[in-house]
Design an enzyme around this catalytic site. Structure first.
Site, PDB file in Angstrom:
ATOM      1  N   HIS A   1       0.834  -1.207   0.000  1.00  0.00           N
ATOM      2  CA  HIS A   1       0.000   0.000   0.000  1.00  0.00           C
ATOM      3  C   HIS A   1       0.868   1.257   0.000  1.00  0.00           C
ATOM      4  O   HIS A   1       0.599   2.214  -0.734  1.00  0.00           O
ATOM      5  CB  HIS A   1      -0.899   0.044   1.247  1.00  0.00           C
ATOM      6  CG  HIS A   1      -1.927  -1.031   1.313  1.00  0.00           C
ATOM      7  ND1 HIS A   1      -2.081  -1.832   2.422  1.00  0.00           N
ATOM      8  CD2 HIS A   1      -2.866  -1.426   0.419  1.00  0.00           C
ATOM      9  CE1 HIS A   1      -3.073  -2.678   2.208  1.00  0.00           C
ATOM     10  NE2 HIS A   1      -3.565  -2.459   1.002  1.00  0.00           N
TER      11      HIS A   1
ATOM     12  N   LYS B   1     -16.605  -6.583   4.155  1.00  0.00           N
ATOM     13  CA  LYS B   1     -15.714  -7.687   4.497  1.00  0.00           C
ATOM     14  C   LYS B   1     -15.520  -7.695   5.998  1.00  0.00           C
ATOM     15  O   LYS B   1     -15.752  -6.698   6.673  1.00  0.00           O
ATOM     16  CB  LYS B   1     -14.377  -7.594   3.762  1.00  0.00           C
ATOM     17  CG  LYS B   1     -13.625  -6.291   3.970  1.00  0.00           C
ATOM     18  CD  LYS B   1     -12.227  -6.308   3.381  1.00  0.00           C
ATOM     19  CE  LYS B   1     -12.169  -5.850   1.967  1.00  0.00           C
ATOM     20  NZ  LYS B   1     -10.802  -5.687   1.470  1.00  0.00           N
TER      21      LYS B   1
ATOM     22  N   ARG C   1      -2.195  -6.101  -7.981  1.00  0.00           N
ATOM     23  CA  ARG C   1      -1.120  -7.048  -7.717  1.00  0.00           C
ATOM     24  C   ARG C   1      -0.998  -8.062  -8.837  1.00  0.00           C
ATOM     25  O   ARG C   1       0.084  -8.445  -9.231  1.00  0.00           O
ATOM     26  CB  ARG C   1      -1.375  -7.802  -6.409  1.00  0.00           C
ATOM     27  CG  ARG C   1      -1.243  -6.947  -5.182  1.00  0.00           C
ATOM     28  CD  ARG C   1      -1.729  -7.689  -3.996  1.00  0.00           C
ATOM     29  NE  ARG C   1      -3.149  -7.986  -4.229  1.00  0.00           N
ATOM     30  CZ  ARG C   1      -3.965  -8.494  -3.346  1.00  0.00           C
ATOM     31  NH1 ARG C   1      -3.536  -8.821  -2.172  1.00  0.00           N
ATOM     32  NH2 ARG C   1      -5.229  -8.699  -3.630  1.00  0.00           N
TER      33      ARG C   1
ATOM     34  N   SER D   1      -3.111  -7.835   2.538  1.00  0.00           N
ATOM     35  CA  SER D   1      -3.511  -7.691   3.944  1.00  0.00           C
ATOM     36  C   SER D   1      -4.017  -9.014   4.495  1.00  0.00           C
ATOM     37  O   SER D   1      -3.786  -9.342   5.660  1.00  0.00           O
ATOM     38  CB  SER D   1      -4.591  -6.613   4.076  1.00  0.00           C
ATOM     39  OG  SER D   1      -4.068  -5.348   3.761  1.00  0.00           O
TER      40      SER D   1
END
Length: 161
Positions: free
Chosen positions: A17, A41, A90, A128
């Site tokens: 990040h 989430k 990513r 994460s």
């Protein structure tokens, strides 16, 4: 002044990040890393905790600030005068969700661009989710997230027993 927001859940913030934020400052005069208050989430850290960690790890980044928000991302971008929403990718698996989200945001406000930065090779494998899982199993993810975040993860999982 060209302002961009870089929204996310940042649960927790990682070196990936921070790499995207640093690189975004080469394009924009000001980058606002924005913790979304209500992502769909399950979260480990509260919004206040995520914001506090984000503020701690961005304190030395020139032209980067951290805040939180609880509205549609594109509306938040408009509210702070941003001309763009920065997103990081990513892998190809991230593309579909980001593409769909970008299309929705462009429909709501075509004046706010979506700028996608590819994760640097050294960060493309960091998520994460992986950081949380590693920490939950007792390993400090020191290679993937700053020390203040590692300490917060350690404390959070110690509380859970």
């Amino acid at each position: 002044m060209r302002i961009a927001i870089y929204p996310g859940s940042f649960d927790p913030v990682t070196y990936a990040h921070l790499d995207i934020a640093r690189r975004a400052t080469r394009i924009f005069d000001r980058v606002i890393m924005a913790v979304f208050d209500r992502p769909q989430k399950r979260l480990l850290f509260s919004t206040a905790e995520r914001l506090q960690l984000l503020q701690a790890v961005t304190a030395d980044l020139v032209n980067v600030e951290a805040t939180s928000y609880e509205m549609l991302t594109v509306e938040f971008a408009r509210q702070v005068g941003a001309c763009a929403i920065v997103r990081g990718l990513r892998a190809g698996s991230d593309f579909e969700a980001e593409f769909q989200m970008a299309q929705v945001n462009q429909t709501i406000d075509p004046n706010i661009e979506v700028v996608v930065l590819m994760a640097g090779r050294q960060f493309a494998h960091i998520s994460s989710t992986a950081v949380r899982e590693m920490a939950s199993l007792g390993r400090d993810p020191v290679e993937f997230t700053p020390p203040v975040v590692v300490a917060a993860l350690r404390e959070k999982f110690a509380q859970r027993g």
